[in-house]
Design a protein around this motif. Structure first.
Motif, PDB file in Angstrom:
ATOM      1  N   VAL A   1       0.840  -1.204   0.000  1.00 64.03           N
ATOM      2  CA  VAL A   1       0.000   0.000   0.000  1.00 64.03           C
ATOM      3  C   VAL A   1       0.873   1.252   0.000  1.00 64.03           C
ATOM      4  O   VAL A   1       0.588   2.222  -0.711  1.00 64.03           O
ATOM      5  N   SER A   2       1.942   1.235   0.763  1.00 67.56           N
ATOM      6  CA  SER A   2       2.855   2.372   0.795  1.00 67.56           C
ATOM      7  C   SER A   2       3.514   2.581  -0.565  1.00 67.56           C
ATOM      8  O   SER A   2       3.685   3.721  -1.018  1.00 67.56           O
ATOM      9  N   LEU A   3       3.871   1.499  -1.214  1.00 73.82           N
ATOM     10  CA  LEU A   3       4.483   1.599  -2.540  1.00 73.82           C
ATOM     11  C   LEU A   3       3.496   2.165  -3.565  1.00 73.82           C
ATOM     12  O   LEU A   3       3.852   3.018  -4.379  1.00 73.82           O
ATOM     13  N   VAL A   4       2.244   1.728  -3.496  1.00 75.14           N
ATOM     14  CA  VAL A   4       1.223   2.235  -4.414  1.00 75.14           C
ATOM     15  C   VAL A   4       0.947   3.712  -4.146  1.00 75.14           C
ATOM     16  O   VAL A   4       0.786   4.503  -5.080  1.00 75.14           O
ATOM     17  N   SER A   5       0.918   4.105  -2.869  1.00 78.52           N
ATOM     18  CA  SER A   5       0.677   5.518  -2.575  1.00 78.52           C
ATOM     19  C   SER A   5       1.829   6.384  -3.080  1.00 78.52           C
ATOM     20  O   SER A   5       1.603   7.499  -3.558  1.00 78.52           O
TER      21      SER A   5
ATOM     22  N   PRO B   1      -0.409  22.635  -9.039  1.00 73.57           N
ATOM     23  CA  PRO B   1      -1.451  22.682  -8.008  1.00 73.57           C
ATOM     24  C   PRO B   1      -2.567  23.632  -8.416  1.00 73.57           C
ATOM     25  O   PRO B   1      -2.379  24.530  -9.237  1.00 73.57           O
ATOM     26  N   ALA B   2      -3.736  23.429  -7.830  1.00 73.59           N
ATOM     27  CA  ALA B   2      -4.869  24.310  -8.114  1.00 73.59           C
ATOM     28  C   ALA B   2      -4.552  25.714  -7.608  1.00 73.59           C
ATOM     29  O   ALA B   2      -3.689  25.904  -6.752  1.00 73.59           O
ATOM     30  N   GLU B   3      -5.266  26.663  -8.127  1.00 70.07           N
ATOM     31  CA  GLU B   3      -4.992  28.053  -7.768  1.00 70.07           C
ATOM     32  C   GLU B   3      -5.237  28.272  -6.273  1.00 70.07           C
ATOM     33  O   GLU B   3      -6.244  27.845  -5.720  1.00 70.07           O
ATOM     34  N   GLY B   4      -4.281  28.898  -5.614  1.00 65.78           N
ATOM     35  CA  GLY B   4      -4.410  29.183  -4.194  1.00 65.78           C
ATOM     36  C   GLY B   4      -3.894  28.066  -3.301  1.00 65.78           C
ATOM     37  O   GLY B   4      -3.939  28.175  -2.089  1.00 65.78           O
ATOM     38  N   GLN B   5      -3.413  26.962  -3.885  1.00 69.44           N
ATOM     39  CA  GLN B   5      -2.899  25.849  -3.085  1.00 69.44           C
ATOM     40  C   GLN B   5      -1.399  25.729  -3.286  1.00 69.44           C
ATOM     41  O   GLN B   5      -0.899  25.918  -4.395  1.00 69.44           O
ATOM     42  N   ALA B   6      -0.714  25.395  -2.216  1.00 68.12           N
ATOM     43  CA  ALA B   6       0.726  25.161  -2.309  1.00 68.12           C
ATOM     44  C   ALA B   6       0.965  23.735  -2.803  1.00 68.12           C
ATOM     45  O   ALA B   6       0.178  22.831  -2.505  1.00 68.12           O
ATOM     46  N   PRO B   7       2.001  23.511  -3.584  1.00 61.79           N
ATOM     47  CA  PRO B   7       2.275  22.151  -4.045  1.00 61.79           C
ATOM     48  C   PRO B   7       2.686  21.255  -2.884  1.00 61.79           C
ATOM     49  O   PRO B   7       3.336  21.689  -1.943  1.00 61.79           O
ATOM     50  N   LYS B   8       2.243  19.999  -2.947  1.00 60.78           N
ATOM     51  CA  LYS B   8       2.622  19.030  -1.917  1.00 60.78           C
ATOM     52  C   LYS B   8       4.026  18.523  -2.236  1.00 60.78           C
ATOM     53  O   LYS B   8       4.263  17.960  -3.292  1.00 60.78           O
ATOM     54  N   THR B   9       4.926  18.744  -1.335  1.00 60.03           N
ATOM     55  CA  THR B   9       6.289  18.274  -1.539  1.00 60.03           C
ATOM     56  C   THR B   9       6.624  17.252  -0.471  1.00 60.03           C
ATOM     57  O   THR B   9       6.244  17.399   0.683  1.00 60.03           O
ATOM     58  N   GLY B  10       7.320  16.255  -0.860  1.00 57.53           N
ATOM     59  CA  GLY B  10       7.805  15.268   0.089  1.00 57.53           C
ATOM     60  C   GLY B  10       6.852  14.122   0.372  1.00 57.53           C
ATOM     61  O   GLY B  10       7.192  13.238   1.150  1.00 57.53           O
ATOM     62  N   SER B  11       5.656  14.121  -0.204  1.00 55.41           N
ATOM     63  CA  SER B  11       4.717  13.035   0.066  1.00 55.41           C
ATOM     64  C   SER B  11       5.243  11.705  -0.448  1.00 55.41           C
ATOM     65  O   SER B  11       5.126  10.685   0.226  1.00 55.41           O
ATOM     66  N   MET B  12       5.810  11.734  -1.649  1.00 65.55           N
ATOM     67  CA  MET B  12       6.340  10.502  -2.213  1.00 65.55           C
ATOM     68  C   MET B  12       7.538  10.023  -1.405  1.00 65.55           C
ATOM     69  O   MET B  12       7.671   8.826  -1.135  1.00 65.55           O
ATOM     70  N   VAL B  13       8.370  10.930  -0.979  1.00 68.23           N
ATOM     71  CA  VAL B  13       9.553  10.560  -0.196  1.00 68.23           C
ATOM     72  C   VAL B  13       9.133   9.954   1.134  1.00 68.23           C
ATOM     73  O   VAL B  13       9.698   8.950   1.578  1.00 68.23           O
ATOM     74  N   LYS B  14       8.121  10.531   1.774  1.00 73.21           N
ATOM     75  CA  LYS B  14       7.632   9.987   3.038  1.00 73.21           C
ATOM     76  C   LYS B  14       7.068   8.585   2.856  1.00 73.21           C
ATOM     77  O   LYS B  14       7.296   7.702   3.688  1.00 73.21           O
ATOM     78  N   ALA B  15       6.315   8.364   1.774  1.00 75.80           N
ATOM     79  CA  ALA B  15       5.734   7.046   1.523  1.00 75.80           C
ATOM     80  C   ALA B  15       6.829   6.014   1.275  1.00 75.80           C
ATOM     81  O   ALA B  15       6.769   4.890   1.778  1.00 75.80           O
TER      82      ALA B  15
END
Length: 77
Positions: free
Chosen positions: A14-18, A30-44
C-alpha cells in the motif's frame, strides 16, 4: 505469525502504491491558491523502507526465539 507477516506485506505494498500515486500526480500544477505538496512521495517510500527493515528484523527475532521454523527446499539426494 503468518497473519502478522501478511498484514505487514500488504502495508508495504500500500505504501508503494501511494508513492506511485504521489509521483504520478506530482507532474500536474497545483490548483490556484494551493501550495504544491512536496515530500509526500519521499515519506511514503521512507515508510516502506523502514517498515521492510522492521519486518525483516521481526522475522529474524522470531526465528531465533523458535516461533517460526524454516522449512527449506527439499534436496534431490
Amino acid at each position: 505469525m503468518k497473519i502478522l507477516v501478511a498484514i505487514a506485506f500488504v502495508a508495504i505494498l500500500v505504501s508503494l502504491v501511494s508513492a506511485l500515486i504521489y509521483m504520478m500526480r506530482g507532474g500536474t500544477p497545483p490548483a490556484e491558491g494551493q501550495a504544491p505538496k512536496t515530500g509526500s512521495m519521499v515519506k511514503a517510500l521512507a515508510f516502506r523502507v523502514g517498515f521492510s527493515i522492521v519486518l525483516f528484523i521481526c522475522v529474524l527475532i522470531s526465528w531465533k526465539m523458535g516461533w517460526i521454523q524454516p522449512t527449506g527446499i527439499p534436496t534431490g539426494s
